[in-house]
Enzyme design. Structure first.
Site, PDB file in Angstrom:
ATOM      1  N   GLY A  35     -23.392 -69.965  19.542  1.00 27.98           N
ATOM      2  CA  GLY A  35     -23.649 -68.582  19.129  1.00 27.98           C
ATOM      3  C   GLY A  35     -22.313 -67.897  18.871  1.00 27.98           C
ATOM      4  O   GLY A  35     -21.319 -68.563  18.555  1.00 27.98           O
ATOM      5  N   ARG A  36     -22.288 -66.593  19.034  1.00 26.28           N
ATOM      6  CA  ARG A  36     -21.073 -65.827  18.704  1.00 26.28           C
ATOM      7  C   ARG A  36     -19.844 -66.357  19.440  1.00 26.28           C
ATOM      8  O   ARG A  36     -18.787 -66.550  18.845  1.00 26.28           O
ATOM      9  CB  ARG A  36     -21.238 -64.361  19.098  1.00 26.28           C
ATOM     10  CG  ARG A  36     -22.269 -63.610  18.314  1.00 26.28           C
ATOM     11  CD  ARG A  36     -22.276 -62.159  18.775  1.00 26.28           C
ATOM     12  NE  ARG A  36     -23.481 -61.493  18.351  1.00 26.28           N
ATOM     13  CZ  ARG A  36     -24.620 -61.530  19.019  1.00 26.28           C
ATOM     14  NH1 ARG A  36     -24.710 -62.198  20.144  1.00 26.28           N
ATOM     15  NH2 ARG A  36     -25.683 -60.907  18.553  1.00 26.28           N
ATOM     16  N   ILE A  37     -19.980 -66.566  20.772  1.00 27.99           N
ATOM     17  CA  ILE A  37     -18.787 -66.949  21.552  1.00 27.99           C
ATOM     18  C   ILE A  37     -18.383 -68.397  21.235  1.00 27.99           C
ATOM     19  O   ILE A  37     -17.208 -68.706  21.084  1.00 27.99           O
ATOM     20  CB  ILE A  37     -19.018 -66.731  23.065  1.00 27.99           C
ATOM     21  CG1 ILE A  37     -19.379 -65.257  23.329  1.00 27.99           C
ATOM     22  CG2 ILE A  37     -17.782 -67.113  23.876  1.00 27.99           C
ATOM     23  CD1 ILE A  37     -19.797 -64.942  24.767  1.00 27.99           C
ATOM     24  N   ARG A  42     -30.095 -76.012  20.132  1.00 25.04           N
ATOM     25  CA  ARG A  42     -31.443 -76.427  19.732  1.00 25.04           C
ATOM     26  C   ARG A  42     -31.558 -76.744  18.235  1.00 25.04           C
ATOM     27  O   ARG A  42     -32.133 -77.729  17.828  1.00 25.04           O
ATOM     28  CB  ARG A  42     -32.457 -75.356  20.122  1.00 25.04           C
ATOM     29  CG  ARG A  42     -33.115 -75.706  21.443  1.00 25.04           C
ATOM     30  CD  ARG A  42     -34.163 -74.742  21.785  1.00 25.04           C
ATOM     31  NE  ARG A  42     -33.607 -73.391  21.757  1.00 25.04           N
ATOM     32  CZ  ARG A  42     -34.192 -72.330  22.272  1.00 25.04           C
ATOM     33  NH1 ARG A  42     -35.349 -72.431  22.824  1.00 25.04           N
ATOM     34  NH2 ARG A  42     -33.633 -71.157  22.221  1.00 25.04           N
ATOM     35  N   THR A  55     -17.310 -71.049  30.792  1.00 26.84           N
ATOM     36  CA  THR A  55     -17.190 -69.584  30.846  1.00 26.84           C
ATOM     37  C   THR A  55     -18.570 -68.972  30.624  1.00 26.84           C
ATOM     38  O   THR A  55     -18.682 -67.776  30.357  1.00 26.84           O
ATOM     39  CB  THR A  55     -16.227 -69.056  29.755  1.00 26.84           C
ATOM     40  OG1 THR A  55     -16.688 -69.536  28.486  1.00 26.84           O
ATOM     41  CG2 THR A  55     -14.800 -69.504  29.997  1.00 26.84           C
ATOM     42  N   ARG A  81     -22.367 -69.745  32.347  1.00 26.98           N
ATOM     43  CA  ARG A  81     -22.951 -69.423  33.647  1.00 26.98           C
ATOM     44  C   ARG A  81     -22.873 -70.667  34.523  1.00 26.98           C
ATOM     45  O   ARG A  81     -23.131 -71.796  34.047  1.00 26.98           O
ATOM     46  CB  ARG A  81     -24.417 -68.991  33.502  1.00 26.98           C
ATOM     47  CG  ARG A  81     -24.635 -67.581  32.972  1.00 26.98           C
ATOM     48  CD  ARG A  81     -24.174 -66.507  33.963  1.00 26.98           C
ATOM     49  NE  ARG A  81     -24.425 -65.157  33.508  1.00 26.98           N
ATOM     50  CZ  ARG A  81     -23.558 -64.408  32.817  1.00 26.98           C
ATOM     51  NH1 ARG A  81     -22.376 -64.899  32.491  1.00 26.98           N
ATOM     52  NH2 ARG A  81     -23.861 -63.171  32.475  1.00 26.98           N
ATOM     53  N   GLU A 136     -22.008 -68.476  42.602  1.00 26.07           N
ATOM     54  CA  GLU A 136     -21.037 -67.388  42.520  1.00 26.07           C
ATOM     55  C   GLU A 136     -21.363 -66.255  43.496  1.00 26.07           C
ATOM     56  O   GLU A 136     -22.526 -65.854  43.563  1.00 26.07           O
ATOM     57  CB  GLU A 136     -21.067 -66.859  41.080  1.00 26.07           C
ATOM     58  CG  GLU A 136     -19.846 -66.123  40.665  1.00 26.07           C
ATOM     59  CD  GLU A 136     -19.837 -65.893  39.152  1.00 26.07           C
ATOM     60  OE1 GLU A 136     -20.012 -66.858  38.381  1.00 26.07           O
ATOM     61  OE2 GLU A 136     -19.666 -64.736  38.765  1.00 26.07           O
ATOM     62  N   HIS A 152     -14.489 -65.056  37.204  1.00 30.21           N
ATOM     63  CA  HIS A 152     -15.414 -64.469  36.228  1.00 30.21           C
ATOM     64  C   HIS A 152     -14.788 -63.266  35.498  1.00 30.21           C
ATOM     65  O   HIS A 152     -15.263 -62.128  35.629  1.00 30.21           O
ATOM     66  CB  HIS A 152     -16.741 -64.071  36.903  1.00 30.21           C
ATOM     67  CG  HIS A 152     -17.885 -63.999  35.913  1.00 30.21           C
ATOM     68  ND1 HIS A 152     -19.195 -64.223  36.255  1.00 30.21           N
ATOM     69  CD2 HIS A 152     -17.906 -63.732  34.576  1.00 30.21           C
ATOM     70  CE1 HIS A 152     -19.965 -64.092  35.192  1.00 30.21           C
ATOM     71  NE2 HIS A 152     -19.199 -63.792  34.160  1.00 30.21           N
ATOM     72  N   ILE A 153     -13.733 -63.557  34.729  1.00 28.93           N
ATOM     73  CA  ILE A 153     -13.026 -62.479  34.022  1.00 28.93           C
ATOM     74  C   ILE A 153     -13.128 -62.628  32.503  1.00 28.93           C
ATOM     75  O   ILE A 153     -12.317 -62.073  31.762  1.00 28.93           O
ATOM     76  CB  ILE A 153     -11.533 -62.405  34.432  1.00 28.93           C
ATOM     77  CG1 ILE A 153     -10.842 -63.772  34.290  1.00 28.93           C
ATOM     78  CG2 ILE A 153     -11.397 -61.868  35.853  1.00 28.93           C
ATOM     79  CD1 ILE A 153      -9.325 -63.712  34.410  1.00 28.93           C
ATOM     80  N   GLY A 154     -14.144 -63.380  32.036  1.00 27.60           N
ATOM     81  CA  GLY A 154     -14.277 -63.614  30.592  1.00 27.60           C
ATOM     82  C   GLY A 154     -14.200 -62.344  29.766  1.00 27.60           C
ATOM     83  O   GLY A 154     -13.528 -62.285  28.736  1.00 27.60           O
TER      84      GLY A 154
HETATM   85  C1  DGY Z   1     -21.459 -61.484  30.366  1.00 28.80           C
HETATM   86  O1  DGY Z   1     -21.390 -60.420  29.762  1.00 28.80           O
HETATM   87  O2  DGY Z   1     -22.486 -62.143  30.432  1.00 28.80           O
HETATM   88  C2  DGY Z   1     -20.207 -61.943  31.020  1.00 28.80           C
HETATM   89  O3  DGY Z   1     -20.402 -63.040  31.823  1.00 28.80           O
HETATM   90  C3  DGY Z   1     -19.596 -60.786  31.766  1.00 28.80           C
HETATM   91  O4  DGY Z   1     -18.247 -60.974  31.866  1.00 28.80           O
END
Ligand code: DGY
Length: 319
Positions: A156-158, A178, A237, A239, A268, A286-288
């Site tokens: 997706g976007r990321i 998918r 990055t 879940r 977590e 968790h600093i994405g």
């Molecule tokens: C999200 O937005 O899902 C990220 O994990 C938060 O940093």
């Protein structure tokens, strides 16, 4: 009477002012997390919930809030903390913050890739510990990323933003999800669509960018980890529960995998036993999305969603 909005954790100043113009805004100012019972006590009678990925929004919480609740607005793109079916049953809108944290999260994924492959954290520790005694030909040898293959799980976007970064660094790109990307996008980004097994077998680095759903829970378990190359590096990055963390620790301990870079964890904020003792991993808290710019945009987006719901409009990011 003004509608009431409850914000479960303090955010950067700014966005809440727009809400305060039309609503009573109550912010939980405490340092720590509210327990489920504390959260239930706080939400009674509210019209909108401004929540975070650390808040579990389930049937019990919606029940505690009451029938006047109009929206649950998550300050995150991931929304596995929200029971969407329960929201639907009660006619409560649920929203997230897509798009605004794409670049910051891809930056962290790429930073983890470089940190693990080039042993940046070990190097930093060595210098601070006074153990750097001058240049040495075999000190902290890592691996190049140029010319290798990156497998992206969830494009997706990321995932696409990760692909754009990787192309600039000379990586070949595989992806799985998918369905293949629509139109020419995959070709334009230099991405080849493959099955999960093919991706696991052919990638030197694997980066996870899929949402956590019942289908992706432990998507990478023992069987899948065994398919990866022995030198492969896994970056997560997305879940934590997408990976069977206990199995991963075993593979890393036995050097059946090259290393890992994690920003998220299965339990977590607890770490699986053994993870922190490994030297072939880099662990972030968790600093994405943790940049000032991104967090501001996320706050504005949550406020836009809440304002829409309170004014009887469909929230722009309704799930
Ligand atoms: C999200 O937005 O899902 C990220 O994990 C938060 O940093």
């Amino acid at each position: 009477m003004k509608p009431c909005v409850f914000v479960t954790r303090p955010i950067l100043p700014g966005p809440l002012e727009r809400l305060a113009a039309i609503a009573e805004v109550r912010v939980h100012e405490g340092e720590g997390l509210l327990s489920a019972a504390e959260l239930r006590a706080q939400v009674t009678g509210i019209d909108a919930l401004f929540c975070h990925l650390t808040d579990i929004v389930d049937e019990a919480l919606l029940e505690a809030a009451g029938p006047q609740l109009r929206i649950v607005a998550n300050y995150a793109v991931g929304y596995n903390n929200i029971d969407l079916d329960a929201c639907r049953r009660r006619g409560v809108a649920a929203t997230n913050t897509p798009g605004v944290l794409t670049e910051s999260t891809a930056d962290i994924a790429f930073a983890l890739l470089l940190a693990v492959t080039r042993r940046l954290v070990e190097g930093d520790h060595m210098v601070r510990a006074g153990e750097f005694n001058g240049w040495a030909p075999q000190m902290l040898l890592g691996h190049e990323i140029s010319g290798k293959t990156l497998g992206i799980i969830g494009c997706g976007r990321i995932g696409q933003a990760m692909a754009r970064r990787a192309r600039g660094f000379g990586l070949s790109l595989l992806y799985t999800q998918r369905k293949p990307l629509a139109g020419d996008l995959g070709r334009e980004l230099g991405l080849e669509y493959v099955s999960l097994d093919e991706l696991l077998e052919h990638s030197d680095f694997i980066s996870l960018h899929c949402p956590l759903t019942p289908e992706t829970h432990h998507l990478l378990g023992r069987t899948q980890l065994a398919r990866m190359k022995r030198e492969a590096i896994l970056i997560n990055t997305a879940r934590g529960p997408v990976v069977d963390e206990a199995a991963l620790v075993e593979f890393l301990q036995k050097k059946e995998l090259g290393g890992a870079g994690f920003d998220v964890y299965e339990h977590e904020p607890q770490l699986s036993p053994g993870l922190a003792e490994l030297d072939n991993v880099v662990l972030l808290p968790h600093i994405g999305s943790a940049t000032v710019e991104t967090r501001r945009r996320m706050g504005e987006m949550v406020v836009d969603n809440i304002l829409a719901a309170l004014q009887g409009r469909r929230p722009p990011n309704a799930l």
